[in-house]
Scaffold this active site. Structure first.
Site, PDB file in Angstrom:
ATOM      1  CB  SER A   1      -5.646  10.550  -1.030  1.00  0.00           C
ATOM      2  OG  SER A   1      -4.360  11.421  -0.658  1.00  0.00           O
TER       3      SER A   1
ATOM      4  CD  GLU B   1      -9.596  12.215  -0.716  1.00  0.00           C
ATOM      5  OE1 GLU B   1      -8.841  11.841   0.542  1.00  0.00           O
ATOM      6  OE2 GLU B   1      -8.878  13.155  -1.151  1.00  0.00           O
TER       7      GLU B   1
ATOM      8  NE  ARG C   1      -9.321  15.919   1.603  1.00  0.00           N
ATOM      9  CZ  ARG C   1      -8.853  17.271   2.493  1.00  0.00           C
ATOM     10  NH1 ARG C   1      -9.810  17.946   2.998  1.00  0.00           N
ATOM     11  NH2 ARG C   1      -7.585  16.684   2.718  1.00  0.00           N
TER      12      ARG C   1
HETATM   13  C1  LIG Z   1      -1.648  14.394  -7.851  1.00  0.00           C
HETATM   14  C2  LIG Z   1      -2.532  14.725  -7.516  1.00  0.00           C
HETATM   15  C3  LIG Z   1      -2.859  15.545  -5.775  1.00  0.00           C
HETATM   16  C4  LIG Z   1      -4.059  15.247  -5.211  1.00  0.00           C
HETATM   17  N1  LIG Z   1      -3.819  15.411  -3.825  1.00  0.00           N
HETATM   18  C5  LIG Z   1      -4.523  16.092  -3.159  1.00  0.00           C
HETATM   19  C6  LIG Z   1      -5.442  16.955  -2.144  1.00  0.00           C
HETATM   20  O1  LIG Z   1      -3.790  17.753  -1.701  1.00  0.00           O
HETATM   21  N2  LIG Z   1      -6.204  16.905  -1.800  1.00  0.00           N
HETATM   22  C7  LIG Z   1      -6.969  17.357  -1.898  1.00  0.00           C
HETATM   23  O2  LIG Z   1      -8.043  17.513  -1.258  1.00  0.00           O
HETATM   24  N3  LIG Z   1      -7.378  16.591  -3.042  1.00  0.00           N
HETATM   25  C8  LIG Z   1      -6.376  15.920  -3.783  1.00  0.00           C
HETATM   26  N4  LIG Z   1      -6.598  15.340  -4.988  1.00  0.00           N
HETATM   27  C9  LIG Z   1      -7.697  15.298  -5.680  1.00  0.00           C
HETATM   28  C10 LIG Z   1      -8.718  16.154  -6.752  1.00  0.00           C
HETATM   29  O3  LIG Z   1      -7.240  17.123  -7.234  1.00  0.00           O
HETATM   30  C11 LIG Z   1      -9.380  16.960  -5.680  1.00  0.00           C
HETATM   31  O4  LIG Z   1     -10.385  16.360  -5.521  1.00  0.00           O
HETATM   32  C12 LIG Z   1     -10.386  18.471  -6.947  1.00  0.00           C
HETATM   33  O5  LIG Z   1     -10.898  18.707  -5.710  1.00  0.00           O
HETATM   34  C13 LIG Z   1     -11.260  17.321  -7.150  1.00  0.00           C
HETATM   35  O6  LIG Z   1     -11.357  18.889  -7.741  1.00  0.00           O
HETATM   36  P1  LIG Z   1     -12.140  18.036  -9.770  1.00  0.00           P
HETATM   37  O7  LIG Z   1     -12.633  19.130 -10.395  1.00  0.00           O
HETATM   38  O8  LIG Z   1     -11.354  17.676 -10.552  1.00  0.00           O
HETATM   39  O9  LIG Z   1     -13.117  17.799  -9.465  1.00  0.00           O
HETATM   40  P2  LIG Z   1     -13.795  15.902 -10.341  1.00  0.00           P
HETATM   41  O10 LIG Z   1     -12.042  15.151  -9.753  1.00  0.00           O
HETATM   42  O11 LIG Z   1     -14.322  16.145 -11.873  1.00  0.00           O
HETATM   43  O12 LIG Z   1     -15.399  15.382  -9.323  1.00  0.00           O
HETATM   44  C14 LIG Z   1     -14.791  15.796  -7.441  1.00  0.00           C
HETATM   45  C15 LIG Z   1     -16.285  15.293  -6.480  1.00  0.00           C
HETATM   46  O13 LIG Z   1     -16.602  16.532  -7.315  1.00  0.00           O
HETATM   47  C16 LIG Z   1     -18.024  16.710  -8.200  1.00  0.00           C
HETATM   48  N5  LIG Z   1     -17.462  18.483  -9.192  1.00  0.00           N
HETATM   49  C17 LIG Z   1     -17.195  18.221 -10.152  1.00  0.00           C
HETATM   50  N6  LIG Z   1     -17.298  19.569 -10.324  1.00  0.00           N
HETATM   51  C18 LIG Z   1     -18.529  19.933  -9.753  1.00  0.00           C
HETATM   52  C19 LIG Z   1     -19.289  21.335 -10.310  1.00  0.00           C
HETATM   53  N7  LIG Z   1     -18.767  22.570 -10.142  1.00  0.00           N
HETATM   54  N8  LIG Z   1     -20.086  21.833  -9.196  1.00  0.00           N
HETATM   55  C20 LIG Z   1     -20.326  20.246  -8.039  1.00  0.00           C
HETATM   56  N9  LIG Z   1     -20.187  19.002  -7.870  1.00  0.00           N
HETATM   57  C21 LIG Z   1     -18.538  19.208  -9.292  1.00  0.00           C
HETATM   58  C22 LIG Z   1     -18.437  15.908  -8.737  1.00  0.00           C
HETATM   59  O14 LIG Z   1     -19.251  15.579  -9.547  1.00  0.00           O
HETATM   60  C23 LIG Z   1     -17.072  15.023  -8.478  1.00  0.00           C
HETATM   61  O15 LIG Z   1     -18.769  13.769  -7.514  1.00  0.00           O
HETATM   62  C24 LIG Z   1      -5.213  15.337  -6.136  1.00  0.00           C
HETATM   63  C25 LIG Z   1      -5.303  14.579  -7.440  1.00  0.00           C
HETATM   64  C26 LIG Z   1      -4.170  14.017  -7.631  1.00  0.00           C
HETATM   65  C27 LIG Z   1      -4.076  14.019  -9.425  1.00  0.00           C
END
Ligand SMILES: Cc1cc2nc3c(=O)[nH]c(=O)nc-3n(C[C@H](O)[C@H](O)[C@H](O)COP(=O)(O)OP(=O)(O)OC[C@H]3O[C@@H](n4cnc5c(N)ncnc54)[C@H](O)[C@@H]3O)c2cc1C
Length: 334
Positions: free
Chosen positions: A252, A322, A203
């Site tokens: 998480s 996380e 992560r």
């Molecule tokens: C119901 C639920 C279930 C989930 N299950 C999992 C799981 O099984 N496994 C898991 O790993 N995660 C899980 N997550 C967490 C999340 O979905 C992941 O971490 C996902 O990869 C985050 O993507 P995001 O686009 O929403 O990022 P954001 O939440 O928008 O950002 C997360 C991080 O990435 C950075 N970021 C976002 N976009 C960019 C970009 N284009 N360039 C550079 N940096 C960027 C942000 O600055 C921040 O530091 C879950 C979340 C929810 C709500």
């Protein structure tokens, strides 16, 4: 926010006006772009309308003297791993929007170098940073490509998933990622970084606030469509049965410590259902903290700190968050 930064942000917004195809908005309610739906406003929200806009934004930030050392900068995906402060963000949120949501085939690479033509090959697939993981997993499944089944119910974007090295069910981004195109908001360079250079670990990655992922390339294997579908359906069912769904949480809360599960530790510390303000530890999965109507971002912060302290006291294990807290939060009173 200091007057100097406010003026600099005005300059950026003004510089983006002409020829900019995306969105640039002052005082933007960033909560609406996160799954928790909590938190205040961003001083400046920018959604580039294409690759030219990304470069234009980089130049505008530099000309206004804004960088991540002086001003908070947040690359934002689908906001599914974030909690934004109730005070908002006195800086720039850069969200890769609809213009960066696309998927295309990107060629093939033989799995076995020197193999005869027609031998098994890895298919390369390229996707824009805003593409949702379920979209990418489904697109791949339709083409009989295996490797992304685990991502089918993760509500994040490609950009966020690369930065976080998202994963589930024993697989993660680093298993399938070939490279990511990253725009550096400080050097203004767009670079293709391969998987090794990204230093993807549990992560986390080498990427920081100055790095904007604009696209990524994945290497997927040939697979059986029905088996891929069956696997994805099983993941979806498992989540529906064991997790509280995608709304009002950010997945998480804590990373799993080596050899154990954070949810098990929180539950065995007697914390299921524990609440601070409008946020409580989910009854379904103790590593998910769910916000109820009227909740504040600070409640999430306080509950995380309380749970962390109690788990440490009862088990000796210090859980590492996380989810990411963005902006200013108050430390809980001792
Ligand atoms: C119901 C639920 C279930 C989930 N299950 C999992 C799981 O099984 N496994 C898991 O790993 N995660 C899980 N997550 C967490 C999340 O979905 C992941 O971490 C996902 O990869 C985050 O993507 P995001 O686009 O929403 O990022 P954001 O939440 O928008 O950002 C997360 C991080 O990435 C950075 N970021 C976002 N976009 C960019 C970009 N284009 N360039 C550079 N940096 C960027 C942000 O600055 C921040 O530091 C879950 C979340 C929810 C709500």
């Amino acid at each position: 926010m200091s007057r100097a930064i406010a003026t600099a942000l005005d300059e950026v917004a003004a510089a983006l006006g002409e020829g900019f195809r995306g969105v640039a908005e002052r005082d933007y309610p960033v909560a609406t772009s996160t799954t928790y739906r909590l938190g205040g406003r961003a001083a400046l929200y920018v959604e580039p309308g294409g690759p030219d806009d990304v470069a234009r934004l980089g130049r505008a930030l530099r000309e206004a003297g804004i960088d991540s050392a002086t001003t908070p900068i947040l690359p934002l995906g689908r906001g599914s791993n974030l909690v934004v402060s109730d005070h908002g963000l006195p800086g720039v949120v850069i969200r890769m929007g609809a213009a960066a949501s696309w998927i295309e085939p990107a060629g093939r690479a033989l799995l076995d170098e020197g193999a005869a033509p027609g031998a098994a090959a890895e298919e390369w697939v390229r996707a824009g940073a805003a593409t949702s993981l379920p979209q990418l997993a489904n697109w791949s499944a339709r083409r009989g490509l295996t490797g992304l089944e685990w991502a089918v119910a993760i509500p994040g974007s490609v950009g966020g998933a690369v930065r976080m090295n998202a994963g589930a069910y024993g697989s993660e981004m680093s298993d399938v990622l070939i490279s990511a195109s990253v725009f550096d908001l400080c050097s203004l360079e767009l670079e293709d970084k391969d998987r090794t250079a990204l230093e993807l670990r549990y992560r986390t990655s080498i990427l920081t606030e100055r790095h904007l992922v604009v696209a990524a390339t994945f290497g997927l294997g040939p697979g059986d469509r029905r088996a891929i579908r069956a696997q994805m359906n099983s993941h979806r069912r498992h989540r529906a049965d064991t997790q509280p769904g995608g709304a009002n949480n950010a997945g998480s809360v804590f990373k799993n410590p080596p050899g154990d599960s954070a949810g098990r530790l929180v539950e065995s510390s007697g914390l299921k259902g524990r609440r601070v303000g409008g946020v409580r530890v989910s009854d379904l999965h103790a590593n998910f903290f769910v916000a109820e109507p009227g909740a504040h971002a600070q409640d999430v912060y306080d509950l995380v700190h309380m749970v962390r302290a109690v788990v440490y006291e009862r088990t000796g294990i210090d859980l590492e968050p996380e989810i990411r807290f963005v902006g200013r939060f108050s430390e809980a009173a001792e």
